[in-house]
Design an enzyme around this catalytic site. Structure first.
Site, PDB file in Angstrom:
ATOM      1  N   GLU A  92     -23.398 -29.350 -12.479  1.00  9.50           N
ATOM      2  CA  GLU A  92     -22.155 -28.801 -11.938  1.00  9.50           C
ATOM      3  C   GLU A  92     -21.008 -29.798 -12.081  1.00  9.50           C
ATOM      4  O   GLU A  92     -19.871 -29.403 -12.376  1.00  9.50           O
ATOM      5  CB  GLU A  92     -22.377 -28.421 -10.473  1.00  9.50           C
ATOM      6  CG  GLU A  92     -23.302 -27.231 -10.298  1.00  9.50           C
ATOM      7  CD  GLU A  92     -23.899 -27.121  -8.904  1.00  9.50           C
ATOM      8  OE1 GLU A  92     -24.592 -26.117  -8.643  1.00  9.50           O
ATOM      9  OE2 GLU A  92     -23.678 -28.042  -8.076  1.00  9.50           O
ATOM     10  N   ASN A 121     -24.591 -30.779  -8.005  1.00  4.61           N
ATOM     11  CA  ASN A 121     -25.597 -31.453  -8.821  1.00  4.61           C
ATOM     12  C   ASN A 121     -24.967 -31.969 -10.119  1.00  4.61           C
ATOM     13  O   ASN A 121     -23.775 -31.766 -10.383  1.00  4.61           O
ATOM     14  CB  ASN A 121     -26.813 -30.562  -9.074  1.00  4.61           C
ATOM     15  CG  ASN A 121     -26.495 -29.321  -9.904  1.00  4.61           C
ATOM     16  OD1 ASN A 121     -25.617 -29.333 -10.757  1.00  4.61           O
ATOM     17  ND2 ASN A 121     -27.231 -28.241  -9.657  1.00  4.61           N
ATOM     18  N   ALA A 122     -25.771 -32.636 -10.915  1.00  9.29           N
ATOM     19  CA  ALA A 122     -25.254 -33.296 -12.113  1.00  9.29           C
ATOM     20  C   ALA A 122     -24.654 -32.292 -13.092  1.00  9.29           C
ATOM     21  O   ALA A 122     -23.570 -32.526 -13.654  1.00  9.29           O
ATOM     22  CB  ALA A 122     -26.364 -34.097 -12.775  1.00  9.29           C
ATOM     23  N   ASP A 142     -30.657 -27.371  -1.083  1.00 12.35           N
ATOM     24  CA  ASP A 142     -30.425 -26.905   0.282  1.00 12.35           C
ATOM     25  C   ASP A 142     -30.895 -27.947   1.289  1.00 12.35           C
ATOM     26  O   ASP A 142     -30.235 -28.197   2.305  1.00 12.35           O
ATOM     27  CB  ASP A 142     -31.177 -25.595   0.526  1.00 12.35           C
ATOM     28  CG  ASP A 142     -30.651 -24.456  -0.326  1.00 12.35           C
ATOM     29  OD1 ASP A 142     -29.452 -24.455  -0.645  1.00 12.35           O
ATOM     30  OD2 ASP A 142     -31.453 -23.561  -0.661  1.00 12.35           O
TER      31      ASP A 142
END
Length: 343
Positions: free
Chosen positions: A218, A215-216, A288
């Site tokens: 991370e 994600n952004a 997920d």
């Protein structure tokens, strides 16, 4: 570095039937999500907290079990590879997975650790969905026992040539150590199957994979710089893909801003906008669902941009619910028809 918005000629809806009929090994940290729901009656005299009267208990697949549940809900076969404890939670998780049609024959019991459980206490207050009051986690982050790892490797060797893809879901609970991840990469390469991962921030372990998602936040943490614009994320996705030597695509999911998709071999990136989702309640489980749909779509032959767009719509259905939710094919078709094909 600039990103481009690509609109494939093929309507996304034509890919929905192809998400079914596949076989996927889902490897990772399985979790039992427990929801204890009660009705608020008063404030406690012991502390400034609400007192709840118990109404119901719900058990839902979590962690790496959630991508497996998404795969099964879309009509494909998910073979769950993971570790549980010798406890009632492990029995419950196995039963919950089996009830959703997930193959649990590759779940390995580790006598030295508990089944990971995330228990959420939810207050029913007359709203559409109950509100979370507290969460209590039962888990171990210790590496799995060498004997258990040997059993996991044996399961992978047994099944990897019988599947279309291998999906790794890393919740940092001790299973996906670098050595095991590298073994899986080699096995998948030898078998010629698609290899995908939701790295949950630990990106370096997944060098040489086909598709990796983060994600952004991370991506920002990994690169140690701020990312704001589409161009920022395009450069970031290409840089991470190059560092990891990915053979296919690096995907950065950005919530309401959609997803950025780097085509690593072509050294270009594109942006897939998010659909116009209304009534957003909870982002739990959206990642997920995204990696599950990405895996199925790419394995079915969709382009990386088409796969990311489908994942955006599927995730949009999830955030309209509380907790993990697994969209069905008819719901995905509804989302495409209702929110408009914006890919």
């Amino acid at each position: 570095m600039s990103s481009v918005l690509v609109k494939p000629v093929t309507p996304l809806s034509t890919w929905i039937p192809h998400l079914a009929g596949q076989r996927v090994l889902v490897v990772g940290d399985v979790i039992l999500d427990e929801y204890l729901i009660g009705k608020t009656t008063r404030l406690s005299r012991e502390a400034p907290i609400p007192v709840l009267e118990f109404e119901t208990r719900q058990l839902i697949p979590g962690g790496a079990a959630n991508p497996a549940a998404n795969i099964a809900a879309l009509g494909s076969t998910a073979i769950q590879v993971g570790v549980i404890g010798p406890d009632s939670a492990g029995t419950n998780l196995r039963q919950v997975l089996q009830a959703r049609g997930i193959d649990t024959g590759c779940l390995v019991t580790d006598a030295g650790r508990p089944t990971t459980v995330k228990s959420r206490i939810m207050a029913q207050m007359g709203l559409r969905f109950p509100q979370q009051v507290a969460r209590l986690d039962t888990l171990s982050r210790e590496p799995i026992h060498v004997g258990v790892e040997r059993q996991v490797r044996a399961m992978l060797n047994q099944h990897i040539r019988q599947v279309n893809a291998v999906l790794l879901s890393d919740y940092h609970c001790g299973l996906l150590a670098p050595a095991l991840v590298e073994t899986i990469r080699i096995l998948a390469a030898d078998a010629g199957v698609l290899l995908t991962a939701d790295a949950q921030g630990e990106l370096d372990k997944y060098a040489g994979f086909g598709v990796v998602k983060c994600n952004a936040d991370e991506a920002r943490a990994y690169l140690r710089r701020d990312l704001e614009t589409d161009d920022d994320f395009a450069a970031a996705a290409l840089e991470i893909g190059a560092v990891l030597r990915l053979t296919g695509s690096m995907v950065i999911t950005r919530g309401g801003d959609g997803a950025t998709v780097a085509l690593c071999a072509e050294k270009r990136a594109m942006h897939s906008p998010a659909p116009a989702v209304t009534d957003v309640y909870d982002t739990v489980g959206a990642g997920d669902t995204a990696i599950a749909v990405l895996t199925l779509a790419v394995a079915a032959g969709a382009s990386y941009s088409e796969a990311a767009a489908l994942a955006n719509y599927a995730s949009g259905l999830v955030v309209r619910r509380v907790g993990n939710y697994t969209p069905r094919p008819d719901e995905l078709a509804w989302a495409l028809a209702t929110w408009g094909d914006s890919h």
